[in-house]
Write a protein that holds these residues in place. Sequence first.
Motif, PDB file in Angstrom:
ATOM      1  N   PRO A 149     -14.068  -9.263   0.178  1.00 54.47           N
ATOM      2  CA  PRO A 149     -12.687  -9.731   0.263  1.00 54.47           C
ATOM      3  C   PRO A 149     -12.533 -10.772   1.374  1.00 54.47           C
ATOM      4  O   PRO A 149     -12.965 -10.569   2.505  1.00 54.47           O
ATOM      5  N   GLU A 150     -11.920 -11.891   1.007  1.00 54.15           N
ATOM      6  CA  GLU A 150     -11.779 -13.027   1.918  1.00 54.15           C
ATOM      7  C   GLU A 150     -10.397 -13.056   2.564  1.00 54.15           C
ATOM      8  O   GLU A 150     -10.261 -13.225   3.777  1.00 54.15           O
ATOM      9  N   TYR A 151      -9.361 -12.909   1.735  1.00 58.30           N
ATOM     10  CA  TYR A 151      -7.976 -12.887   2.192  1.00 58.30           C
ATOM     11  C   TYR A 151      -7.260 -11.877   1.316  1.00 58.30           C
ATOM     12  O   TYR A 151      -7.373 -11.910   0.082  1.00 58.30           O
ATOM     13  N   PHE A 152      -6.509 -10.958   1.928  1.00 61.28           N
ATOM     14  CA  PHE A 152      -6.004  -9.842   1.144  1.00 61.28           C
ATOM     15  C   PHE A 152      -4.742  -9.265   1.764  1.00 61.28           C
ATOM     16  O   PHE A 152      -4.457  -9.427   2.962  1.00 61.28           O
ATOM     17  N   GLN A 153      -3.975  -8.578   0.926  1.00 61.74           N
ATOM     18  CA  GLN A 153      -2.766  -7.886   1.339  1.00 61.74           C
ATOM     19  C   GLN A 153      -2.834  -6.466   0.802  1.00 61.74           C
ATOM     20  O   GLN A 153      -3.201  -6.248  -0.357  1.00 61.74           O
ATOM     21  N   SER A 154      -2.466  -5.519   1.656  1.00 55.24           N
ATOM     22  CA  SER A 154      -2.581  -4.101   1.291  1.00 55.24           C
ATOM     23  C   SER A 154      -1.285  -3.365   1.582  1.00 55.24           C
ATOM     24  O   SER A 154      -0.575  -3.669   2.549  1.00 55.24           O
ATOM     25  N   GLN A 155      -1.008  -2.381   0.744  1.00 56.90           N
ATOM     26  CA  GLN A 155       0.108  -1.475   0.956  1.00 56.90           C
ATOM     27  C   GLN A 155      -0.438  -0.064   1.049  1.00 56.90           C
ATOM     28  O   GLN A 155      -1.256   0.361   0.220  1.00 56.90           O
ATOM     29  N   PHE A 156       0.021   0.671   2.066  1.00 56.23           N
ATOM     30  CA  PHE A 156      -0.477   2.014   2.350  1.00 56.23           C
ATOM     31  C   PHE A 156       0.630   3.008   2.005  1.00 56.23           C
ATOM     32  O   PHE A 156       1.728   2.937   2.569  1.00 56.23           O
ATOM     33  N   TYR A 167       2.387   6.756   1.590  1.00 55.55           N
ATOM     34  CA  TYR A 167       2.465   8.065   2.226  1.00 55.55           C
ATOM     35  C   TYR A 167       3.402   8.962   1.430  1.00 55.55           C
ATOM     36  O   TYR A 167       4.138   8.501   0.550  1.00 55.55           O
ATOM     37  N   ASP A 168       3.394  10.242   1.758  1.00 52.91           N
ATOM     38  CA  ASP A 168       4.282  11.170   1.056  1.00 52.91           C
ATOM     39  C   ASP A 168       5.748  10.822   1.290  1.00 52.91           C
ATOM     40  O   ASP A 168       6.580  10.999   0.408  1.00 52.91           O
ATOM     41  N   ASP A 169       6.069  10.332   2.473  1.00 57.24           N
ATOM     42  CA  ASP A 169       7.437   9.950   2.798  1.00 57.24           C
ATOM     43  C   ASP A 169       7.757   8.616   2.116  1.00 57.24           C
ATOM     44  O   ASP A 169       7.193   7.581   2.466  1.00 57.24           O
ATOM     45  N   PRO A 170       8.669   8.581   1.150  1.00 57.06           N
ATOM     46  CA  PRO A 170       8.956   7.331   0.421  1.00 57.06           C
ATOM     47  C   PRO A 170       9.620   6.269   1.293  1.00 57.06           C
ATOM     48  O   PRO A 170       9.635   5.089   0.920  1.00 57.06           O
ATOM     49  N   GLU A 171      10.173   6.647   2.440  1.00 59.15           N
ATOM     50  CA  GLU A 171      10.795   5.671   3.335  1.00 59.15           C
ATOM     51  C   GLU A 171       9.788   4.965   4.230  1.00 59.15           C
ATOM     52  O   GLU A 171      10.118   3.964   4.868  1.00 59.15           O
ATOM     53  N   LEU A 172       8.570   5.485   4.288  1.00 60.35           N
ATOM     54  CA  LEU A 172       7.546   4.925   5.172  1.00 60.35           C
ATOM     55  C   LEU A 172       6.847   3.780   4.432  1.00 60.35           C
ATOM     56  O   LEU A 172       6.002   3.993   3.555  1.00 60.35           O
ATOM     57  N   VAL A 173       7.185   2.537   4.796  1.00 58.46           N
ATOM     58  CA  VAL A 173       6.658   1.348   4.131  1.00 58.46           C
ATOM     59  C   VAL A 173       5.712   0.640   5.107  1.00 58.46           C
ATOM     60  O   VAL A 173       6.143   0.105   6.130  1.00 58.46           O
ATOM     61  N   VAL A 174       4.421   0.648   4.762  1.00 59.03           N
ATOM     62  CA  VAL A 174       3.392   0.109   5.659  1.00 59.03           C
ATOM     63  C   VAL A 174       2.527  -0.882   4.899  1.00 59.03           C
ATOM     64  O   VAL A 174       1.977  -0.553   3.835  1.00 59.03           O
ATOM     65  N   THR A 175       2.413  -2.104   5.431  1.00 63.75           N
ATOM     66  CA  THR A 175       1.612  -3.139   4.779  1.00 63.75           C
ATOM     67  C   THR A 175       0.767  -3.879   5.811  1.00 63.75           C
ATOM     68  O   THR A 175       1.026  -3.822   7.016  1.00 63.75           O
ATOM     69  N   ALA A 176      -0.241  -4.598   5.314  1.00 64.02           N
ATOM     70  CA  ALA A 176      -1.083  -5.422   6.184  1.00 64.02           C
ATOM     71  C   ALA A 176      -1.564  -6.638   5.411  1.00 64.02           C
ATOM     72  O   ALA A 176      -1.875  -6.555   4.215  1.00 64.02           O
ATOM     73  N   THR A 177      -1.634  -7.767   6.105  1.00 66.83           N
ATOM     74  CA  THR A 177      -2.203  -8.997   5.579  1.00 66.83           C
ATOM     75  C   THR A 177      -3.320  -9.420   6.510  1.00 66.83           C
ATOM     76  O   THR A 177      -3.130  -9.457   7.729  1.00 66.83           O
ATOM     77  N   SER A 178      -4.479  -9.739   5.935  1.00 61.82           N
ATOM     78  CA  SER A 178      -5.601 -10.101   6.806  1.00 61.82           C
ATOM     79  C   SER A 178      -6.605 -10.956   6.059  1.00 61.82           C
ATOM     80  O   SER A 178      -6.557 -11.091   4.843  1.00 61.82           O
ATOM     81  N   GLY A 179      -7.504 -11.554   6.815  1.00 60.65           N
ATOM     82  CA  GLY A 179      -8.574 -12.336   6.212  1.00 60.65           C
ATOM     83  C   GLY A 179      -8.762 -13.667   6.894  1.00 60.65           C
ATOM     84  O   GLY A 179      -8.256 -13.903   7.994  1.00 60.65           O
ATOM     85  N   VAL A 180      -9.494 -14.533   6.233  1.00 56.98           N
ATOM     86  CA  VAL A 180      -9.813 -15.844   6.789  1.00 56.98           C
ATOM     87  C   VAL A 180      -9.307 -16.943   5.870  1.00 56.98           C
ATOM     88  O   VAL A 180      -9.200 -16.779   4.659  1.00 56.98           O
ATOM     89  N   ILE A 181      -8.958 -18.071   6.502  1.00 56.64           N
ATOM     90  CA  ILE A 181      -8.520 -19.274   5.805  1.00 56.64           C
ATOM     91  C   ILE A 181      -9.651 -20.289   5.883  1.00 56.64           C
ATOM     92  O   ILE A 181     -10.275 -20.457   6.935  1.00 56.64           O
ATOM     93  N   ARG A 182      -9.935 -20.962   4.805  1.00 57.71           N
ATOM     94  CA  ARG A 182     -11.116 -21.826   4.736  1.00 57.71           C
ATOM     95  C   ARG A 182     -11.024 -23.076   5.607  1.00 57.71           C
ATOM     96  O   ARG A 182     -12.031 -23.658   5.977  1.00 57.71           O
ATOM     97  N   GLN A 183      -9.802 -23.496   5.939  1.00 56.63           N
ATOM     98  CA  GLN A 183      -9.650 -24.709   6.728  1.00 56.63           C
ATOM     99  C   GLN A 183      -9.968 -24.441   8.205  1.00 56.63           C
ATOM    100  O   GLN A 183      -9.374 -23.552   8.823  1.00 56.63           O
ATOM    101  N   SER A 184     -10.916 -25.212   8.744  1.00 59.22           N
ATOM    102  CA  SER A 184     -11.240 -25.091  10.158  1.00 59.22           C
ATOM    103  C   SER A 184     -10.028 -25.474  10.991  1.00 59.22           C
ATOM    104  O   SER A 184      -9.239 -26.333  10.611  1.00 59.22           O
ATOM    105  N   GLY A 185      -9.889 -24.844  12.119  1.00 57.77           N
ATOM    106  CA  GLY A 185      -8.768 -25.134  12.993  1.00 57.77           C
ATOM    107  C   GLY A 185      -7.603 -24.190  12.817  1.00 57.77           C
ATOM    108  O   GLY A 185      -6.633 -24.258  13.574  1.00 57.77           O
ATOM    109  N   ARG A 186      -7.665 -23.300  11.829  1.00 58.60           N
ATOM    110  CA  ARG A 186      -6.598 -22.316  11.672  1.00 58.60           C
ATOM    111  C   ARG A 186      -6.652 -21.391  12.897  1.00 58.60           C
ATOM    112  O   ARG A 186      -7.633 -20.699  13.131  1.00 58.60           O
ATOM    113  N   PRO A 187      -5.603 -21.348  13.714  1.00 56.76           N
ATOM    114  CA  PRO A 187      -5.663 -20.525  14.925  1.00 56.76           C
ATOM    115  C   PRO A 187      -5.734 -19.045  14.588  1.00 56.76           C
ATOM    116  O   PRO A 187      -5.208 -18.598  13.561  1.00 56.76           O
TER     117      PRO A 187
END
Length: 343
Positions: free
Chosen positions: A219-226, A228-248
């Motif tokens: 996986p290069e660039y991805f978004q995930s949702q986690f 839980y039993d509690d339907p109000e608990l909304v947890v997400t993450a975005t991570s990975g690398v961008i191919r363009q050099s210089g991306r801080p």
Amino acid sequence: MLKVGITGIGFMGMIHYLAYQNLPGVEVVAFCEKYNQDRLKGDWTTIKGNFGPQGTMMDMSKFACYTELDDMLADPNVDIVDICLPPNQHAEATIRALKAGKHVFCEKPISLSSDEGAAMVQAAEESGKMLNIGHVLPFFPAYDYLVEAKKSGKWGKLLGGSFSRVTEVPKWLPNYWKMDICGGPMLDLHIHDAHFIRYFFGMPHTIQSVGRCQNGDAPEYFQSQFLYDDPELVVTATSGVIRQSGRPFTFGFEVHFEKATVLCDLFMNMPLTVLHEDGSIEKPELPAGTDTLPFEMEIAEVLRSVESGVKSEKLDGSLASDALLICHKEIEAVLTRKPVAVK
């Protein structure tokens, strides 16, 4: 005085070394480096990472220098082995060090394989020595602020949060895209957030992830949702690398409580900010320090663990194993494009 031998003189080996210099009661006495022996001679100028200082020339005359790990493990002057090797070498080096009677501080991820991670935890139990895994994120002041806010309960129920960690392709890391050597962005980059999510919210029961891949399996660039039993608990993450050099390199979070939202993006000029339910905005002051401050706090926790014989809640091998499992489930979800049960 606890004495440390560092194996692997790369970016993290250098950062750990710099952090040790600012801590009392500990001393780096040895280095082991098999693959780039110029670094044992003091030439660290080719070392670089996505934050912090770059390598320079070092005076290595005061250290015991080894090219073989077993030779350093035989050194009676070494109490703790600090492992900064490529991830596919973590398990073997850790188990050998524990069997040699050394405490171990190993950089994340604990391993690339869940079975190997479990074997590392078991080896620590059998040896009676401490195994700490270097997931440094809980020691960043902004993330520690979140933990203390949750413990205090001052803003009511925790409702979830989103986490982000993105950078350019780290061309300075060989074998970055090989899942059996480095682990790609999932196991090199995102595992920090997976670990913190596990520590802060607990273990999710299901993960949904989408992303694009390199070489069909990394996986290069991805978004995930986690989920839980509690339907109000909304947890997400975005991570990975961008191919363009210089991306801080940027990383941060937005975490929701009933009565406040806390947000921060390190390296993107978004200091820790609290949005209160009455509309007021607070920007709490955090401890000032250098790029190595979180690592100094992390290593101080390692030293407390070794001296007390009590496992660290933040650095425990079982917690690191759970973070690794989460990442493997995310990989499965990305590749299958289907929700994946965690346990």
